[in-house]
Scaffold this motif. Sequence first.
Motif: not given
Length: 359
Positions: A238-244, A271-273, A300-305
């Motif tokens: 399961l992969k995503s990316r650093l967006i900031a 991270v975009a997930i 911190g808290r996991v958000s929706m996106d």
Amino acid sequence: MKPFPRAEISVSALQHNLAQLKLVAPTSRIMAVVKANAYGHGLLPVARTLDGVADGFGLARLEEALKLRHGLITSKLLLLEGFFRAEDLPLLVLHDIDTVVHHESQLEMLEQAQLAKPVTVWLKIDSGMHRLGFTAAQFEAVYQRLLACQNVAKPVHLITHFACADEPDNPFTLAQYDQFCELTQALDGDRSLANSAGALYWPQTQRDWIRPGIAMYGVSPVTGDVGSNHGLVAAMELKSRLIAIRDHKAGDSVGYGAYWRAPQDTRLGVVAIGYGDGYPRNAPSGTPVWINGRRVPIVGRVSMDMLTVDLGPASSDNVGDDVLLWGQALPVEEVAEHIGTIAYELVTKLTPRVSLFFE
Ligand SMILES: *Cc1c(COP(=O)(O)O)cnc(C)c1O
């Protein structure tokens, strides 16, 4: 360009795990369990990968079995909870789907049906799970009714399910095994007891058919254990990316609720997930992700996106770098333990926003 987040499913890992399970249970056939969209790995592509390699597929719902037949899967199919309605029976006949019979209501539907051909039945014995199945006291009468029923193919096969096979020191599994053997000793028909934990930890229970689910995906069913201890390879990355990436001051909070505060100046990665992708919102700070060859904690808290990670003050990570949420380098079993759940739930709950790629 591939989207992210995404789940990359390794065909060779699936094939390897099946071969490994054949080594573990050399005299058994394999009913590969592909219910729940193949534990989130993609029902039809997984079944296509294993069609003719596994000896059959185990499913929870008729709709899942029909998807496989419509996808031209020809292997044996078994409904592990059986059919739910009388109208389902002609579909079982038409598409050559085996069914578990675990309840009086199913027995009555079978007895009252008018079918073109008999259905292959696996009689479910409740040997201790106390969820589905007939008790030892009910068994003989039910077995005789199935033998007498023209809509039931002979022989009748025999199945039970373990409650505690994932606890290697719990004697309950052997008590279930003994009860099943005692009831079915003199009978014809195939026998199936072992899920992944049974197949891996209780080899005497393997018998005619093992029914591995989670192990086929390279994951251990046992807390504190990982699939690689059994020669299994995680099939999902399961992969995503650093967006900031941002500099973050000691004492500053991050995210909804502002409840985590940085103990020192550091760099945070976004991270975009998020839970909209099926990454659990209740993952606590400290749950690891894998970035550039190391474990990095969620903060911190996991958000929706999105979710945020503490990359550390010396981080040289860049926007666009890959992030592995779980996979071969970071076992999903380890992530699940941090979150207080089991790997089964994590892989199964990915949402449709996560595209699957078979490679
Ligand atoms: C889901 C299921 C399995 C597979 O269990 P794993 O722990 O994933 O191996 C086997 N048998 C039955 C009846 C099931 O419902």
